[in-house]
Scaffold this motif. Structure first.
Motif, PDB file in Angstrom:
ATOM      1  N   ARG A  83     -15.115 -12.885 -36.308  1.00 43.62           N
ATOM      2  CA  ARG A  83     -13.351 -12.529 -36.800  1.00 43.62           C
ATOM      3  C   ARG A  83     -13.087 -11.687 -36.310  1.00 43.62           C
ATOM      4  O   ARG A  83     -11.834 -11.024 -36.299  1.00 43.62           O
ATOM      5  N   ILE A  84     -14.020 -10.986 -35.465  1.00 45.33           N
ATOM      6  CA  ILE A  84     -13.115  -9.660 -35.161  1.00 45.33           C
ATOM      7  C   ILE A  84     -12.593  -9.937 -33.993  1.00 45.33           C
ATOM      8  O   ILE A  84     -12.461 -11.239 -32.834  1.00 45.33           O
ATOM      9  N   ASP A  85     -10.838  -9.963 -33.645  1.00 41.42           N
ATOM     10  CA  ASP A  85     -10.052  -9.694 -32.967  1.00 41.42           C
ATOM     11  C   ASP A  85     -10.712  -8.717 -31.895  1.00 41.42           C
ATOM     12  O   ASP A  85     -10.593  -7.419 -31.319  1.00 41.42           O
ATOM     13  N   GLN A  86     -10.717  -9.572 -30.141  1.00 36.46           N
ATOM     14  CA  GLN A  86     -11.189  -8.711 -29.785  1.00 36.46           C
ATOM     15  C   GLN A  86     -10.283  -7.701 -28.644  1.00 36.46           C
ATOM     16  O   GLN A  86     -10.637  -6.529 -28.316  1.00 36.46           O
ATOM     17  N   ARG A  87      -9.059  -9.009 -28.760  1.00 39.99           N
ATOM     18  CA  ARG A  87      -7.793  -7.930 -28.229  1.00 39.99           C
ATOM     19  C   ARG A  87      -7.238  -6.389 -28.249  1.00 39.99           C
ATOM     20  O   ARG A  87      -7.308  -5.271 -28.307  1.00 39.99           O
ATOM     21  N   ARG A 102     -20.647  -4.821 -26.073  1.00 35.97           N
ATOM     22  CA  ARG A 102     -20.248  -4.900 -24.377  1.00 35.97           C
ATOM     23  C   ARG A 102     -18.886  -4.630 -24.186  1.00 35.97           C
ATOM     24  O   ARG A 102     -18.079  -3.648 -23.266  1.00 35.97           O
ATOM     25  N   LEU A 103     -17.559  -5.001 -25.489  1.00 32.51           N
ATOM     26  CA  LEU A 103     -16.600  -4.711 -25.124  1.00 32.51           C
ATOM     27  C   LEU A 103     -16.455  -3.001 -25.197  1.00 32.51           C
ATOM     28  O   LEU A 103     -14.969  -2.430 -25.214  1.00 32.51           O
ATOM     29  N   ILE A 104     -17.098  -1.986 -26.650  1.00 34.05           N
ATOM     30  CA  ILE A 104     -16.396  -1.124 -26.677  1.00 34.05           C
ATOM     31  C   ILE A 104     -17.787  -0.026 -25.777  1.00 34.05           C
ATOM     32  O   ILE A 104     -16.606   0.360 -24.974  1.00 34.05           O
TER      33      ILE A 104
END
Length: 425
Positions: free
Chosen positions: A127-131, A365-367
């Motif tokens: 549910r995390i909004d990556q953008r 990875r995003l962070i």
């Protein structure tokens, strides 16, 4: 030249065990050298010491590590099967217990119970909004850099890499920056597995319990509320332990991942030249860092449910086995002849394997990517201000995080950094 492994001494009995203390390998300047010497002495599965008088098997073979992570009917995640804990070899006050003792959470479960407790974590990550998260992390990174960029020097661990993951995770769970920094101090103690480990663990759980109570009274659009509402979680303890797993595992490992990638940029001219020359993308650089120095150098644990054999060693029922991820990534059976890492190769075991593989690889990875990209963009001429060989490591048998990464850079970039938040779309 090969150096013999130092014997370990148990103060309680004055006995020399001859086993390598695991924290010494993780904190050494050359952990791979220590693991290779262990491999020469023992093979792919080596006997080591977790603390004085507490032995364990360190699984260093790539194939053997896959075996214990994929055969939960033989190698359990449930620490209630740990013989030395049941027999009193491990003290109730041991600093190992916050990381290794059984908890009613996904980490300590096998089979259907594990799948029940795993689903809320998978659903929470999905549910995390990556953008939106990327933009928030980028703004946090730019703000932190803006706070020190005018000085012309900084510590990229304690002023940056250590702070970004916790503030990012705290935001996802609806905590403010002050609560995030308080959690961070508690977690550093917990992962150290030293004398203050249990105190840090208690304080960490107290902060999260307070957050859960607040969300029951006032739900919000955050992961804390999502866990409270998940049908698979039955009671307050399971809500709390789900938060404990997601935040503790995510923070320490991402801190290490950011730190190692920046350390390689600052200390390895080949690595830096490939990145600056465009021959190595940031994601490839992140994976090379995972191959060379995985955040969880060693991961606790599996417990043998019966007498068995692994890597030529006789494993007894109740023995504890540690996942030697750092050593397994260096296993000659999978390491290239040149010792290099092919771009795009993600066969490393940094996220473990099997049923307990890390559920948060994408946000981690995003962070990490955002943190690395932002500091490289805003401080392009940064350079390490101490010799590379003087980089020291936080004491821990598990994670390998630099004590500090002091850097110098042109103070003129301060204005750029302060204006850098939110520049990406």
């Amino acid at each position: 030249m090969s150096h013999p492994l130092p014997p370990a001494t148990c103060p309680a009995h004055g006995l020399t065990t001859g086993l390598l203390p695991l924290a010494e390998a993780v904190g050494s300047k050359d952990p791979q050298g220590a693991y290779r010497r262990l491999r020469e002495q023992w093979g792919s599965v080596a006997k080591v010491e977790l603390e004085p008088g507490v032995p364990a098997w360190l699984v260093m073979g790539y194939r053997e590590l896959l075996t214990i992570t994929r055969q939960e009917q033989v190698y359990s995640r449930d620490a209630r099967n740990w013989r030395d804990l049941d027999d009193g070899v491990v003290s109730p006050d041991s600093g190992l217990l916050p990381m290794m003792a059984w908890r009613a959470n996904v980490i300590g479960a096998d089979g259907p119970e594990h799948r029940r407790l795993r689903q809320p974590l998978d659903d929470g990550v999905a549910r995390i909004d990556q953008r939106r998260t990327r933009r928030q992390v980028e703004a946090m990174c730019a703000k932190l850099i803006g706070e020190f960029s005018g000085r012309g020097h900084a510590d990229l661990v304690n002023e940056y890499a250590t702070i970004i993951p916790m503030l990012s995770l705290a935001s996802l769970f609806g905590l403010d920056s002050g609560e995030g920094r308080e959690l961070l101090r508690a977690l550093i103690a917990l992962f150290g597995s030293a004398d203050d480990s249990q105190v840090g663990n208690r304080h960490f759980e107290e902060i999260l319990a307070d957050t859960l109570r607040a969300r029951r009274d006032e739900p919000k659009d955050d992961l804390t509320t999502a866990l409270l509402r998940h049908p698979n979680l039955r009671d307050e303890a399971e809500h709390l332990q789900s938060m404990v797993v997601m935040i503790s595992a995510g923070n320490e490992t991402v801190t290490a991942w950011i730190s190692h990638t920046l350390r390689l940029m600052l200390t390895d001219p080949r690595f830096a030249a490939r990145m600056h020359g465009g021959r190595l993308g940031v994601d490839d650089a992140l994976d090379e860092a995972l191959w060379r120095d995985p955040p969880m150098n060693n991961m606790p644990a599996r417990y043998a449910l019966s007498d068995t054999e692994l890597g030529g060693q006789q494993i007894r029922r109740g023995d504890v086995l540690i996942l030697g991820i750092g050593a397994a990534n260096d296993d000659p059976a999978v390491r290239s002849a040149t010792g290099g890492v092919e771009p795009g190769n993600r066969a490393h075991l940094a996220f473990s394997s099997g049923a307990h593989v890390c559920p948060a690889q994408v946000p981690a990875r995003l962070i990490t990517r955002t943190a690395v990209n932002t500091v490289l963009h805003l401080l392009p001429d940064m350079r390490l201000s101490i010799p590379a060989e003087d980089v020291a490591w936080r004491p821990s048998p598990w994670t390998r995080v630099p004590v500090s990464l002091p850097v110098d850079f042109s103070a003129q970039y301060g204005a750029v950094a302060e204006a850098g938040a939110g520049t990406s779309q």
